[in-house]
Design a protein around this motif. Structure first.
Motif, mmCIF file in Angstrom:
data_model
loop_
_atom_site.group_PDB
_atom_site.id
_atom_site.type_symbol
_atom_site.label_atom_id
_atom_site.label_comp_id
_atom_site.label_asym_id
_atom_site.label_seq_id
_atom_site.Cartn_x
_atom_site.Cartn_y
_atom_site.Cartn_z
ATOM 1 N N UNK A 104 -12.073 -15.002 -41.322
ATOM 2 C CA UNK A 104 -13.091 -15.483 -42.250
ATOM 3 C C UNK A 104 -14.355 -14.634 -42.234
ATOM 4 N N UNK A 105 -14.508 -13.744 -41.249
ATOM 5 C CA UNK A 105 -15.755 -12.987 -41.149
ATOM 6 C C UNK A 105 -15.928 -12.043 -42.330
ATOM 7 N N UNK A 106 -14.817 -11.603 -42.925
ATOM 8 C CA UNK A 106 -14.920 -10.681 -44.050
ATOM 9 C C UNK A 106 -15.183 -11.394 -45.377
ATOM 10 N N UNK A 107 -15.325 -12.705 -45.347
ATOM 11 C CA UNK A 107 -15.599 -13.463 -46.565
ATOM 12 C C UNK A 107 -17.091 -13.648 -46.821
ATOM 13 N N UNK A 108 -17.924 -13.191 -45.911
ATOM 14 C CA UNK A 108 -19.366 -13.360 -46.062
ATOM 15 C C UNK A 108 -19.894 -12.772 -47.355
ATOM 16 N N UNK A 109 -19.424 -11.582 -47.727
ATOM 17 C CA UNK A 109 -19.911 -10.956 -48.960
ATOM 18 C C UNK A 109 -19.449 -11.733 -50.186
ATOM 19 N N UNK A 110 -18.227 -12.239 -50.155
ATOM 20 C CA UNK A 110 -17.725 -13.016 -51.290
ATOM 21 C C UNK A 110 -18.506 -14.321 -51.432
ATOM 22 N N UNK A 111 -18.790 -14.970 -50.318
ATOM 23 C CA UNK A 111 -19.589 -16.200 -50.372
ATOM 24 C C UNK A 111 -20.970 -15.926 -50.979
ATOM 25 N N UNK A 112 -21.545 -14.792 -50.600
ATOM 26 C CA UNK A 112 -22.873 -14.436 -51.099
ATOM 27 C C UNK A 112 -22.811 -14.148 -52.601
ATOM 28 N N UNK A 113 -21.772 -13.475 -53.049
ATOM 29 C CA UNK A 113 -21.600 -13.222 -54.483
ATOM 30 C C UNK A 113 -21.481 -14.540 -55.254
ATOM 31 N N UNK A 119 -23.239 -8.968 -40.428
ATOM 32 C CA UNK A 119 -23.212 -7.571 -40.910
ATOM 33 C C UNK A 119 -22.682 -7.515 -42.338
ATOM 34 N N UNK A 120 -21.636 -8.271 -42.583
ATOM 35 C CA UNK A 120 -21.035 -8.337 -43.919
ATOM 36 C C UNK A 120 -22.040 -8.874 -44.934
ATOM 37 N N UNK A 121 -22.730 -9.944 -44.586
ATOM 38 C CA UNK A 121 -23.706 -10.557 -45.489
ATOM 39 C C UNK A 121 -24.889 -9.618 -45.720
ATOM 40 N N UNK A 122 -25.380 -8.983 -44.665
ATOM 41 C CA UNK A 122 -26.514 -8.057 -44.810
ATOM 42 C C UNK A 122 -26.153 -6.911 -45.754
ATOM 43 N N UNK A 123 -24.958 -6.390 -45.615
ATOM 44 C CA UNK A 123 -24.499 -5.303 -46.484
ATOM 45 C C UNK A 123 -24.427 -5.769 -47.933
ATOM 46 N N UNK A 124 -23.840 -6.925 -48.158
ATOM 47 C CA UNK A 124 -23.739 -7.461 -49.519
ATOM 48 C C UNK A 124 -25.115 -7.786 -50.080
ATOM 49 N N UNK A 125 -26.010 -8.289 -49.242
ATOM 50 C CA UNK A 125 -27.365 -8.625 -49.691
ATOM 51 C C UNK A 125 -28.081 -7.381 -50.207
ATOM 52 N N UNK A 126 -27.908 -6.262 -49.522
ATOM 53 C CA UNK A 126 -28.512 -5.017 -49.977
ATOM 54 C C UNK A 126 -28.010 -4.615 -51.353
ATOM 55 N N UNK A 127 -26.720 -4.751 -51.559
ATOM 56 C CA UNK A 127 -26.108 -4.418 -52.845
ATOM 57 C C UNK A 127 -26.626 -5.329 -53.954
ATOM 58 N N UNK A 145 -32.867 -11.139 -46.858
ATOM 59 C CA UNK A 145 -32.208 -12.099 -45.970
ATOM 60 C C UNK A 145 -33.049 -12.308 -44.720
ATOM 61 N N UNK A 146 -33.289 -13.568 -44.393
ATOM 62 C CA UNK A 146 -33.967 -13.949 -43.156
ATOM 63 C C UNK A 146 -32.933 -14.612 -42.271
ATOM 64 N N UNK A 147 -32.724 -14.060 -41.078
ATOM 65 C CA UNK A 147 -31.752 -14.626 -40.150
ATOM 66 C C UNK A 147 -32.474 -15.476 -39.114
ATOM 67 N N UNK A 148 -31.975 -16.678 -38.922
ATOM 68 C CA UNK A 148 -32.529 -17.602 -37.942
ATOM 69 C C UNK A 148 -31.480 -17.811 -36.855
ATOM 70 N N UNK A 149 -31.824 -17.450 -35.638
ATOM 71 C CA UNK A 149 -30.872 -17.539 -34.529
ATOM 72 C C UNK A 149 -30.794 -18.963 -34.006
#
Length: 193
Positions: free
Chosen positions: A99-108, A136-144, A149-153
């Motif tokens: 599921x980690x590679x779905x981050x960009x699709x979720x963001x889209x 990492x996946x989400x950050x990359x997609x966010x740039x595109x 993006x603000x990440x909260x740990x």
């Protein structure tokens, strides 16, 4: 658990009669998971069945001899839980949730739902290797997509309220993404409120 116990019964394993099951719950805490894993190792159990990357990792670090079966782990190869998917190696095996590679699709999809989206806050446990891969996946997609993006740990349940306080003071986000750390699952009611 119900399906697991039912299948055991179908195979002739009856809890309390010819099998003993030691239940432990980490309550969303990786530190607690390590303590519980060490306890199970001391009890010399025959097998450990678990789920979720941080818990699986804690169990893996506790024993190299007791078989470990994980019912779900995000990208076990990429996170180092197993050496290969075909032959996991050592004393560990289980089911992969890629599921980690779905981050960009979720963001889209989120961007399609909220076209005016410019800022996004994401709650994630950066101590969880699966969350790091997804981030990492989400950050990359966010740039595109030209999104900030603000990440909260969030490492434990007590981190949730301060994270929301931080959002209130500094981020005008229109969406909140979750990589579903266990602390959030354990306190889902607070996140929803």
């Amino acid at each position: 658990m119900t399906a697991f116990l039912q299948r055991l019964r179908e195979l002739g394993w009856i809890e309390g009669r010819n099998i003993t099951i030691e239940y432990r719950w980490a309550e969303g805490s990786s530190d607690r998971a390590a303590e519980l894993a060490a306890e199970l190792v001391r009890h010399k159990v025959d097998v450990i069945v678990t789920y979720a990357n941080p818990i699986v990792l804690a169990v893996k670090q506790s024993t190299s001899t007791i078989p470990i079966v994980f019912t779900a782990a995000a990208d076990p190869l990429g996170t180092g839980l197993v050496s290969t998917l075909a032959r996991p190696g050592g004393n560990i095996t289980g089911l992969s949730v890629e599921a980690t590679d779905l981050g960009s699709k979720r963001l889209e999809l989120l961007r399609d739902l909220v076209p005016s989206l410019r800022r996004l806050a994401i709650m994630a446990n950066v101590g969880n290797s699966a969350s790091v891969l997804e981030m990492r996946e989400v950050q990359s997609a966010a740039g595109t997509l030209s999104l900030e993006v603000k990440t909260l740990d969030i490492r434990q349940a007590e981190d949730i309220a301060p994270a929301f306080d931080e959002l209130k003071g500094h981020v005008d986000a229109k969406a909140l993404g979750l990589t579903v750390p266990q602390a959030l699952l354990a306190r889902a009611d607070e996140v929803i409120e």
